[in-house]
Motif scaffolding. Structure first.
Motif, PDB file in Angstrom:
ATOM      1  N   VAL A   1       0.847  -1.188   0.000  1.00  0.00           N
ATOM      2  CA  VAL A   1       0.000   0.000   0.000  1.00  0.00           C
ATOM      3  C   VAL A   1       0.881   1.237   0.000  1.00  0.00           C
ATOM      4  O   VAL A   1       1.865   1.317   0.758  1.00  0.00           O
ATOM      5  N   THR A   2       0.566   2.206  -0.860  1.00  0.00           N
ATOM      6  CA  THR A   2       1.384   3.403  -1.007  1.00  0.00           C
ATOM      7  C   THR A   2       0.479   4.618  -1.199  1.00  0.00           C
ATOM      8  O   THR A   2      -0.758   4.494  -1.238  1.00  0.00           O
ATOM      9  N   ASP A   3       1.091   5.807  -1.338  1.00  0.00           N
ATOM     10  CA  ASP A   3       0.321   7.024  -1.603  1.00  0.00           C
ATOM     11  C   ASP A   3      -0.378   6.910  -2.947  1.00  0.00           C
ATOM     12  O   ASP A   3       0.148   6.320  -3.896  1.00  0.00           O
ATOM     13  N   LEU A   4      -1.538   7.510  -3.049  1.00  0.00           N
ATOM     14  CA  LEU A   4      -2.292   7.462  -4.301  1.00  0.00           C
ATOM     15  C   LEU A   4      -1.494   8.059  -5.454  1.00  0.00           C
ATOM     16  O   LEU A   4      -1.589   7.598  -6.595  1.00  0.00           O
ATOM     17  N   ALA A   5      -0.656   9.052  -5.163  1.00  0.00           N
ATOM     18  CA  ALA A   5       0.104   9.739  -6.222  1.00  0.00           C
ATOM     19  C   ALA A   5       1.153   8.834  -6.851  1.00  0.00           C
ATOM     20  O   ALA A   5       1.508   9.006  -8.028  1.00  0.00           O
ATOM     21  N   THR A   6       1.677   7.886  -6.079  1.00  0.00           N
ATOM     22  CA  THR A   6       2.746   7.015  -6.590  1.00  0.00           C
ATOM     23  C   THR A   6       2.256   5.596  -6.859  1.00  0.00           C
ATOM     24  O   THR A   6       3.065   4.716  -7.170  1.00  0.00           O
ATOM     25  N   ALA A   7       0.947   5.361  -6.772  1.00  0.00           N
ATOM     26  CA  ALA A   7       0.397   4.008  -6.911  1.00  0.00           C
ATOM     27  C   ALA A   7       0.355   3.568  -8.367  1.00  0.00           C
ATOM     28  O   ALA A   7       0.260   4.382  -9.288  1.00  0.00           O
ATOM     29  N   ASP A   8       0.424   2.240  -8.554  1.00  0.00           N
ATOM     30  CA  ASP A   8       0.216   1.677  -9.895  1.00  0.00           C
ATOM     31  C   ASP A   8      -1.268   1.735 -10.266  1.00  0.00           C
ATOM     32  O   ASP A   8      -1.618   1.930 -11.421  1.00  0.00           O
ATOM     33  N   PHE A   9      -2.126   1.507  -9.290  1.00  0.00           N
ATOM     34  CA  PHE A   9      -3.562   1.722  -9.491  1.00  0.00           C
ATOM     35  C   PHE A   9      -4.230   1.896  -8.136  1.00  0.00           C
ATOM     36  O   PHE A   9      -3.661   1.589  -7.096  1.00  0.00           O
ATOM     37  N   LYS A  10      -5.449   2.399  -8.175  1.00  0.00           N
ATOM     38  CA  LYS A  10      -6.197   2.672  -6.951  1.00  0.00           C
ATOM     39  C   LYS A  10      -7.131   1.516  -6.640  1.00  0.00           C
ATOM     40  O   LYS A  10      -7.637   0.851  -7.532  1.00  0.00           O
ATOM     41  N   VAL A  11      -7.353   1.293  -5.344  1.00  0.00           N
ATOM     42  CA  VAL A  11      -8.242   0.235  -4.870  1.00  0.00           C
ATOM     43  C   VAL A  11      -9.272   0.833  -3.925  1.00  0.00           C
ATOM     44  O   VAL A  11      -8.915   1.549  -2.980  1.00  0.00           O
ATOM     45  N   ASN A  12     -10.550   0.540  -4.188  1.00  0.00           N
ATOM     46  CA  ASN A  12     -11.616   0.929  -3.280  1.00  0.00           C
ATOM     47  C   ASN A  12     -11.814  -0.198  -2.271  1.00  0.00           C
ATOM     48  O   ASN A  12     -12.161  -1.323  -2.640  1.00  0.00           O
ATOM     49  N   VAL A  13     -11.578   0.081  -1.005  1.00  0.00           N
ATOM     50  CA  VAL A  13     -11.573  -0.951   0.034  1.00  0.00           C
ATOM     51  C   VAL A  13     -12.995  -1.421   0.350  1.00  0.00           C
ATOM     52  O   VAL A  13     -13.905  -0.613   0.560  1.00  0.00           O
ATOM     53  N   ARG A  14     -13.166  -2.749   0.357  1.00  0.00           N
ATOM     54  CA  ARG A  14     -14.439  -3.351   0.766  1.00  0.00           C
ATOM     55  C   ARG A  14     -14.382  -3.824   2.207  1.00  0.00           C
ATOM     56  O   ARG A  14     -15.327  -3.648   2.971  1.00  0.00           O
TER      57      ARG A  14
ATOM     58  N   GLU B   1     -10.212   4.782  -0.184  1.00  0.00           N
ATOM     59  CA  GLU B   1      -9.415   4.501  -1.382  1.00  0.00           C
ATOM     60  C   GLU B   1      -7.942   4.454  -1.005  1.00  0.00           C
ATOM     61  O   GLU B   1      -7.446   5.342  -0.305  1.00  0.00           O
ATOM     62  N   ILE B   2      -7.250   3.392  -1.437  1.00  0.00           N
ATOM     63  CA  ILE B   2      -5.821   3.254  -1.154  1.00  0.00           C
ATOM     64  C   ILE B   2      -5.060   3.061  -2.461  1.00  0.00           C
ATOM     65  O   ILE B   2      -5.636   2.707  -3.496  1.00  0.00           O
ATOM     66  N   GLY B   3      -3.763   3.304  -2.413  1.00  0.00           N
ATOM     67  CA  GLY B   3      -2.919   3.092  -3.583  1.00  0.00           C
ATOM     68  C   GLY B   3      -2.213   1.751  -3.506  1.00  0.00           C
ATOM     69  O   GLY B   3      -1.680   1.384  -2.452  1.00  0.00           O
ATOM     70  N   ALA B   4      -2.233   0.996  -4.599  1.00  0.00           N
ATOM     71  CA  ALA B   4      -1.572  -0.312  -4.652  1.00  0.00           C
ATOM     72  C   ALA B   4      -0.294  -0.210  -5.473  1.00  0.00           C
ATOM     73  O   ALA B   4      -0.304   0.286  -6.608  1.00  0.00           O
TER      74      ALA B   4
END
Length: 365
Positions: A290-303, A339-342
């Protein structure tokens, strides 16, 4: 030298093709697991090897002898079923001795074999009990012992642990693997549980719709799946998949543009592909962070987040609706709906061709 050889083995029921040309070479002393989803043909294939099911075409050879028309009793095999199939009116000792008595072995030899096997499986104290007085695990030990006393060339196991609870399954898994090490016999084991396959096998045959998708050592299949089906089936939790296309290949870097316009980069020299080709990016949950949204490969909406103490699993979806699982060490929590960054470990990214599902890794079969 291969002890068990299958060549273009097929099974049909009228117009329904159940086994569609299986070729396998199983070496003497190997622990081989047939794994796949329900209805893939793994139990049918095992029964064909045992002689309980007649093959439609092809050849099955055991130690160099074609056994297509040989009765099950004459193939030198022993089978352990999902149901224990013990004689309820007989004691454990009588259940173990029944097959040997039918072979007309001397009583002293029968007693010696039973005592040896009972000690090996730690059921000496159960020999005078009836099956109804035994636990599930004890009954399965007796069923295995009944196969062991016959000293077969090959053991066949058809989902033998399915009726046991989770903790006992783990214990029995270890016992069967230990038994294989002590005896050194060839064993073929059918299961739908890929964890059993990974932890017990020397070789795994992954089946789907009556065909062998991949055959090899457990870690070879785990690390280098030949197609998207094997990649998704072997490994727990299953591999994550994200759709996209190859956007660029330059300066040793391959970039995939996802269908939600996010960019995933990896070393270009690992894959055989071209710019513009539709691809599926595969990544295992433990190769993500898990990383910052700005440096993520894609975004994940957490369930949801599952915390198991020493590790955590984060479940969510990408913008394209693909289910995603992230495996993290330690304890962590993300609120549902956040929302988290992957971030992906580029060394462990897999690429599969859209349409065929085949691996694009260089050297893939």
């Amino acid at each position: 030298m291969s002890q068990l050889v299958l060549r273009d083995v097929r099974k049909s029921y009228g117009d329904l093709d159940v086994i569609k040309g299986v070729d396998l070479d199983i070496a003497k002393g190997d622990f081989c697991v047939f794994v796949g989803p329900s209805g893939c043909g793994k139990s049918t294939l095992l029964r064909m090897i045992s002689g309980l099911e007649k093959i439609t075409s092809g050849t099955i050879s055991i130690e160099g002898r074609v056994v297509n028309d040989l009765p099950a009793a004459d193939r030198g095999l022993a089978m352990v079923f999902q149901s224990y199939a013990l004689y309820p009116h007989m004691s454990v000792r009588q259940n173990l001795s029944f097959g040997l008595e039918n072979m007309r072995l001397p009583k002293a030899e029968i007693d010696a074999k039973i005592d040896q096997v009972a000690k090996m499986l730690q059921i000496e104290q159960l020999l005078d009990r009836k099956p109804k007085a035994l636990s599930g695990g004890q009954r399965q030990r007796v069923a295995i012992g009944r196969a062991v006393v016959r000293e077969p060339t090959v053991f066949l196991f058809d989902e033998p642990l399915s009726n046991l609870d989770a903790e006992l399954r783990v214990d029995m898994r270890g016992e069967i693997a230990s038994l294989h090490r002590r005896l050194g016999n060839t064993m073929i084991y059918v299961t739908h549980d890929q964890v059993e396959a990974m932890t017990m096998a020397d070789k795994i045959a992954v089946l789907r719709l009556g065909e062998v998708e991949q055959f090899g050592a457990p870690l070879e299949i785990y690390n280098n799946p030949c197609n998207i089906f094997v990649a998704g089936f072997i490994g727990s939790p299953r591999m994550n998949f994200v759709e996209g296309r190859v956007d660029s290949i330059a300066d040793g870097t391959l970039t995939v543009l996802t269908t939600t316009d996010e960019r995933i980069t990896m070393a270009a020299d690992r894959f055989d592909t071209n710019v513009g080709e539709g691809v599926t990016v595969g990544i295992r949950p433990n190769h993500m962070s898990v990383t910052d949204l700005a440096t993520a490969d894609f975004k994940v909406n957490v369930r949801d987040t599952e915390q198991l103490g020493g590790e955590s699993f984060v479940y969510g979806k990408t913008g394209q609706g693909a289910a995603i699982t992230v495996h993290l060490s330690g304890q962590t929590r993300f609120e549902p709906g956040s929302e988290i960054g992957a971030k992906l470990d580029s060394e462990h990214i897999h690429l599969f061709a859209t349409g065929t599902g085949l691996s694009l890794r260089k050297g893939a079969v």
